[in-house]
Scaffold this active site. Structure first.
Site, PDB file in Angstrom:
ATOM      1  N   ASP A 138       0.468  -1.148  -0.309  1.00  0.00           N
ATOM      2  CA  ASP A 138      -0.242   0.031  -0.228  1.00  0.00           C
ATOM      3  C   ASP A 138       0.774   0.855  -0.218  1.00  0.00           C
ATOM      4  O   ASP A 138       0.555   1.960   0.739  1.00  0.00           O
ATOM      5  CB  ASP A 138      -1.122   0.028   0.973  1.00  0.00           C
ATOM      6  N   ASP A 171       6.419   1.298   2.482  1.00  0.00           N
ATOM      7  CA  ASP A 171       6.495   0.191   0.982  1.00  0.00           C
ATOM      8  C   ASP A 171       7.792   0.364   0.150  1.00  0.00           C
ATOM      9  O   ASP A 171       8.222  -0.715  -0.857  1.00  0.00           O
ATOM     10  CB  ASP A 171       5.269   0.308   0.660  1.00  0.00           C
ATOM     11  N   VAL A 210       2.638  -6.601   2.886  1.00  0.00           N
ATOM     12  CA  VAL A 210       3.563  -5.568   3.793  1.00  0.00           C
ATOM     13  C   VAL A 210       2.694  -4.213   4.109  1.00  0.00           C
ATOM     14  O   VAL A 210       2.070  -3.151   3.740  1.00  0.00           O
ATOM     15  CB  VAL A 210       4.498  -4.444   3.343  1.00  0.00           C
ATOM     16  N   ASP A 231       8.452  -2.165   6.554  1.00  0.00           N
ATOM     17  CA  ASP A 231       8.473  -2.913   5.228  1.00  0.00           C
ATOM     18  C   ASP A 231       9.536  -3.308   4.766  1.00  0.00           C
ATOM     19  O   ASP A 231       9.737  -4.495   4.550  1.00  0.00           O
ATOM     20  CB  ASP A 231       7.177  -2.448   4.205  1.00  0.00           C
TER      21      ASP A 231
HETATM   22  O1  RIB Z   1       2.251  -0.440  10.973  1.00  0.00           O
HETATM   23  C1  RIB Z   1       2.933  -0.048   9.322  1.00  0.00           C
HETATM   24  C2  RIB Z   1       2.526  -0.446   8.559  1.00  0.00           C
HETATM   25  O2  RIB Z   1       1.522   0.265   8.391  1.00  0.00           O
HETATM   26  C3  RIB Z   1       3.456  -0.661   7.293  1.00  0.00           C
HETATM   27  O3  RIB Z   1       3.350  -1.485   6.168  1.00  0.00           O
HETATM   28  C4  RIB Z   1       3.281   1.302   6.834  1.00  0.00           C
HETATM   29  O4  RIB Z   1       3.837   0.971   4.985  1.00  0.00           O
HETATM   30  C5  RIB Z   1       2.258   1.280   7.301  1.00  0.00           C
HETATM   31  O5  RIB Z   1       1.363   1.230   6.038  1.00  0.00           O
HETATM   32 CA    CA Z   2       3.055  -0.552   4.300  1.00  0.00          CA
END
Ligand code: RIB
Ligand code: CA
Length: 309
Positions: free
Chosen positions: A16, A21, A127, A242
């Site tokens: 996302d 990411d 992730v 991630d």
């Molecule tokens: O809590 C961390 C997660 O939340 C990670 O994947 C970051 O990208 C957010 O999406």
């Molecule tokens: Ca993420």
């Protein structure tokens, strides 16, 4: 970067795209030990059009325009979409590439890939909120015995970051997370205890930038934004959440894990999205999860440098 003799480990990243990411994408796409088979995208840090655009921008900017991107689901399974995640930028300040998106939907791609001969040889690395995978499991239950392992960034054995009880990826779609944890797929859960032990500071960002490659420059710019945000809001260095999951696929030994049963709270509004991690073997649906409690930070950063160099 050390040459890699063994066959590359196939992975699919489910993202996302927010800043961390993007670092995970750049590491996975350039790691000599990995073959990034495809990238599936979901809403989470931002609405799907933004996470899609950020994914394209990061891949194109980091010399990875050849990687296939599959647009996924734009809302949680049951609840209304979440506001943006902790410490995540919205649209990246990078040129919008003219990448033609792959017409196959992310859920169709996950089902097709894991039913194919390559499926049992591909590690899935979510992730992000788990909406895409949960939907694929609902549509094709056989995936529960075709996906060999998830190495996911998400959850926490203790306190959350989206709420005191819940980590963002699980909180953003708790019903999806419960489906995944109850599926029986072997899971390595890289949660907040692990990511908090692998913080990145401005000096680390400078060392990544000094690598001089396009992917290192994009990664340094994005991590600089993250480190600045964490220092302003929390007075400390940044989790690059991630990226820890990708590093753990490359070198599982960087994790200290404990085998636990994990289930997800989806009823109580106060503790919604909590990953309930217990030591004892629990009967019923909770899976046996390798919960990461620590990351070898020095090795994590070296792996990041090797991937982005
Ligand atoms: O809590 C961390 C997660 O939340 C990670 O994947 C970051 O990208 C957010 O999406
Ligand atoms: Ca993420």
């Amino acid at each position: 970067m050390t040459g890699h003799r063994a066959p590359r480990q196939k992975i699919i990243l489910d993202v996302d795209t927010g800043t961390d990411d993007a670092i995970a994408l750049l590491m996975a796409g350039h790691a000599s030990a990995l073959e990034l088979v495809g990238v599936t995208v979901v809403q989470g840090n931002a609405p799907l059009p933004v996470t899609l655009s950020n994914t394209r921008k990061a891949l194109a900017g980091g010399g990875l325009s050849h990687i296939s991107i599959y647009a996924g689901i734009d809302r949680p399974l049951v609840r209304p979409p979440m506001p943006t995640g902790p410490g995540q930028s919205l649209a990246f300040d990078l040129p919008e590439p003219d990448l033609t998106p792959t017409s196959t939907h992310a859920v169709d791609f996950l089902v097709q890939h894991f039913l194919s001969p390559d499926g049992p040889h591909t590690v899935l690395v979510p992730v992000a909120p788990l909406t895409n995978l949960a939907t694929a499991l609902l549509r094709e239950p056989r995936l529960a015995v075709r996906v060999p392992r998830l190495v996911m960034m998400g959850g926490a054995a203790g306190a959350g970051n989206a709420t005191p009880s819940a980590e963002f990826n699980v909180y953003a779609d708790p019903e999806a997370a419960q489906i995944v944890f109850r599926s029986g797929i072997p899971i390595t859960m890289v949660g907040l205890e692990a990511t908090a032990s692998a913080l990145i500071g401005f000096d680390d960002v400078a060392r990544i930038r000094a690598l001089g490659t396009p992917q290192a420059r994009v990664a340094a710019d994005l991590m600089d934004w993250d480190v600045r945000w964490f220092h302003q809001h929390l007075g400390r260095d940044a989790e690059i959440y991630d990226a820890c999951a990708v590093a753990a696929v490359i070198e599982p030994g960087i994790l200290t894990t404990r085998r636990m049963s994990v289930d997800v709270e989806i009823e109580d509004e106060i503790t919604l999205g909590r990953t309930i991690c217990t030591e004892e073997e629990r009967p019923g649906p909770a899976s046996r999860v390798d919960v990461a409690l620590q990351v070898d930070r020095a090795r994590f950063f070296e792996i990041m440098r090797e991937c982005l160099g």
